[in-house]
Design a protein around this motif. Structure first.
Motif, PDB file in Angstrom:
ATOM      1  N   TYR A  20       1.615   4.093   9.049  1.00 50.63           N
ATOM      2  CA  TYR A  20       1.847   3.535   7.715  1.00 50.63           C
ATOM      3  C   TYR A  20       2.879   2.392   7.772  1.00 50.63           C
ATOM      4  O   TYR A  20       2.665   1.306   7.218  1.00 50.63           O
ATOM      5  N   GLY A  81       3.712  -4.543  -8.352  1.00 48.02           N
ATOM      6  CA  GLY A  81       3.145  -5.534  -7.433  1.00 48.02           C
ATOM      7  C   GLY A  81       3.156  -6.901  -8.098  1.00 48.02           C
ATOM      8  O   GLY A  81       2.129  -7.564  -8.206  1.00 48.02           O
ATOM      9  N   GLY A  83       4.346  -9.715  -7.186  1.00 48.44           N
ATOM     10  CA  GLY A  83       4.234 -10.914  -6.361  1.00 48.44           C
ATOM     11  C   GLY A  83       5.305 -11.919  -6.754  1.00 48.44           C
ATOM     12  O   GLY A  83       6.474 -11.569  -6.947  1.00 48.44           O
ATOM     13  N   GLN A 147      -1.619  -5.872 -11.959  1.00 50.04           N
ATOM     14  CA  GLN A 147      -2.672  -6.892 -11.916  1.00 50.04           C
ATOM     15  C   GLN A 147      -2.966  -7.239 -10.457  1.00 50.04           C
ATOM     16  O   GLN A 147      -2.106  -7.751  -9.762  1.00 50.04           O
ATOM     17  N   THR A 149      -3.095  -5.427  -7.908  1.00 52.91           N
ATOM     18  CA  THR A 149      -2.140  -4.771  -7.015  1.00 52.91           C
ATOM     19  C   THR A 149      -2.674  -3.445  -6.483  1.00 52.91           C
ATOM     20  O   THR A 149      -2.508  -3.123  -5.311  1.00 52.91           O
ATOM     21  N   HIS A 152      -4.268  -2.479  -3.187  1.00 51.75           N
ATOM     22  CA  HIS A 152      -3.468  -2.436  -1.945  1.00 51.75           C
ATOM     23  C   HIS A 152      -2.792  -1.078  -1.773  1.00 51.75           C
ATOM     24  O   HIS A 152      -2.001  -0.910  -0.847  1.00 51.75           O
TER      25      HIS A 152
HETATM   26  C1  LIG Z   1      -2.993  -9.941  -4.862  1.00 50.43           C
HETATM   27  S1  LIG Z   1      -1.262  -9.881  -5.000  1.00 50.43           S
HETATM   28  C2  LIG Z   1      -1.055  -9.923  -6.770  1.00 50.43           C
HETATM   29  C3  LIG Z   1       0.300 -10.371  -7.201  1.00 50.43           C
HETATM   30  C4  LIG Z   1       0.525 -10.479  -8.712  1.00 50.43           C
HETATM   31  N1  LIG Z   1       0.231  -9.254  -9.408  1.00 50.43           N
HETATM   32  C5  LIG Z   1      -0.265 -11.631  -9.273  1.00 50.43           C
HETATM   33  O1  LIG Z   1      -1.207 -11.359 -10.050  1.00 50.43           O
HETATM   34  O2  LIG Z   1       0.058 -12.785  -8.956  1.00 50.43           O
HETATM   35  C6  LIG Z   1      -0.876  -8.212  -4.597  1.00 50.43           C
HETATM   36  C7  LIG Z   1       0.602  -7.926  -4.598  1.00 50.43           C
HETATM   37  O3  LIG Z   1       0.810  -6.535  -4.355  1.00 50.43           O
HETATM   38  C8  LIG Z   1       1.945  -6.401  -3.516  1.00 50.43           C
HETATM   39  N2  LIG Z   1       1.877  -5.097  -2.848  1.00 50.43           N
HETATM   40  C9  LIG Z   1       0.969  -4.692  -1.941  1.00 50.43           C
HETATM   41  N3  LIG Z   1       1.259  -3.442  -1.542  1.00 50.43           N
HETATM   42  C10 LIG Z   1       2.355  -3.051  -2.218  1.00 50.43           C
HETATM   43  C11 LIG Z   1       3.141  -1.878  -2.227  1.00 50.43           C
HETATM   44  N4  LIG Z   1       2.825  -0.837  -1.468  1.00 50.43           N
HETATM   45  N5  LIG Z   1       4.224  -1.819  -3.019  1.00 50.43           N
HETATM   46  C12 LIG Z   1       4.556  -2.882  -3.803  1.00 50.43           C
HETATM   47  N6  LIG Z   1       3.844  -4.026  -3.837  1.00 50.43           N
HETATM   48  C13 LIG Z   1       2.768  -4.113  -3.056  1.00 50.43           C
HETATM   49  C14 LIG Z   1       1.815  -7.570  -2.561  1.00 50.43           C
HETATM   50  O4  LIG Z   1       3.046  -7.866  -1.911  1.00 50.43           O
HETATM   51  C15 LIG Z   1       1.361  -8.655  -3.504  1.00 50.43           C
HETATM   52  O5  LIG Z   1       2.451  -9.322  -4.077  1.00 50.43           O
END
Ligand SMILES: C[S@@+](CC[C@H](N)C(=O)[O-])C[C@H]1O[C@@H](n2cnc3c(N)ncnc32)[C@H](O)[C@@H]1O
Length: 320
Positions: A20, A81, A83, A147, A149, A152
């Motif tokens: 992980y 999430g 970003g 959104q 997020t 992931h």
């Molecule tokens: C596709 S981006 C979307 C970002 C934002 N919501 C936007 O619409 O611009 C996905 C985001 O999820 C975050 N992310 C992925 N896994 C995560 C986790 N386990 N905990 C927190 N953030 C996470 C990534 O770092 C990234 O910023």
């Protein structure tokens, strides 16, 4: 076979902390680069403009649109999430929410979000944390928004429970996400439709101005997507969240369009009336594939309300 491999990846990452941690380190690195770059890249900005002019999102409604339609206003929101903070800044600008706290796993994305917030002196606070293990304050937020997020997230049950706990009982949860095949192991029907369209499209519609590559759709091996947790359990997002929440409003969309016409390729369709008509035909065909249930939607937007504690099924447990 690939679907089995995808499940194997999920099981290993859930069971082995080292596996992980290695995946999470890579995830941070990828998103710390992609998001700030996209916000500031010229090709990204041109593509966002082209997307808006073509109306590629016409079958979706932003949270702003939904909130306005339902006359909803929120005091304090949480973005999961976040970003580089795109959604929170937009919701503030439209007066939908008074303040936001944003959480993201990527230090670089959070640094960029903080920079934007400071530049514009906005009531936004940010935190670097992993949603797979985060503990949120209880009954604090009027709105929790996720959104693009949740696709992931490995420990979806943990995030759903934490979101439920952190919302006030009259609060709302907004999810906008990829809800199609887990780890992009596309249904053969969807794959065949996309391959046949791409075989017809001239190169100028397949050349991606953001990454320079030509669009091609391959059912990639699980574990070989752009980041380790990409669409890790996307097919389970809605059923998992429905254990804690009730769907009040939803919209589902995208049979193939966002894969055949991805970000970076859209400006080519604005060239003239013929190219615009081609885009409209693709859009129509995409819609018909969903209406006729030829394939399931890949995207979904859901406005949800937290269930009362009495309505939570007893088996709701956190696996994270
Ligand atoms: C596709 S981006 C979307 C970002 C934002 N919501 C936007 O619409 O611009 C996905 C985001 O999820 C975050 N992310 C992925 N896994 C995560 C986790 N386990 N905990 C927190 N953030 C996470 C990534 O770092 C990234 O910023």
């Amino acid at each position: 076979m690939s679907a089995d491999k995808a499940q194997e990846i999920i099981k290993r990452a859930m069971a082995d902390r080292d596996v992980y941690d290695a995946m999470a380190a890579r995830e941070k690195e990828v998103w710390g680069k992609i998001l700030p770059d996209l916000e500031r890249s010229e090709a990204g900005i041109e593509d966002a403009r082209a997307s808006a002019m073509l109306g590629i999102d016409r079958h979706t409604l932003s949270l702003i649109g939904v909130a306005m339609g339902k006359k909803l206003r929120f005091e304090h929101g949480l973005v999961l999430g976040c970003g580089a903070g795109r959604l929170d800044r937009e919701l503030l600008r439209w007066g939908i929410c008074g303040s936001f706290h944003g959480i993201d796993i990527s230090e670089k994305a959070i640094a960029a979000a903080r920079e934007f917030a400071e530049e514009e002196k906005l009531p936004l606070t940010y935190e670097v944390a992993d949603l797979n293990s985060v503990e949120l304050p209880e009954k604090t937020f009027d709105l929790v928004a996720a959104q693009t997020t949740l696709h992931h997230i490995l420990f979806l049950e943990h995030v759903a429970e934490q979101a439920w706990r952190s919302l006030k009982s009259d609060g709302y949860l907004w999810i906008h996400d990829l809800v199609g095949e887990t780890q992009a192991q596309y249904d053969p029907k969807r794959l065949s439709i996309m391959d046949r369209i791409l075989a017809i499209l001239p190169e100028k519609f397949r050349r991606n101005k953001i990454n320079g590559q030509l669009t091609e759709i391959k059912c990639r091996e699980p574990g070989q997507l752009c980041s380790p947790f990409e669409q890790i359990r996307s097919g389970e997002i809605v059923p998992v969240f429905e254990r804690w929440f009730t769907i009040e409003w939803k919209r589902e969309f995208d049979a193939f369009l966002c894969l055949v016409v991805p970000r970076g390729t859209r400006a080519a369709y604005l060239e003239n009336e013929d190219t615009k008509a081609l885009f409209e035909i693709l859009m129509l065909f995409d819609r018909l594939c969903l209406e006729e249930k030829i394939v399931r939607p890949r995207g979904g937007q859901y406005l949800m309300r937290p269930k009362s504690v009495h309505d939570l099924p007893a088996k709701n447990t956190t696996s994270g």
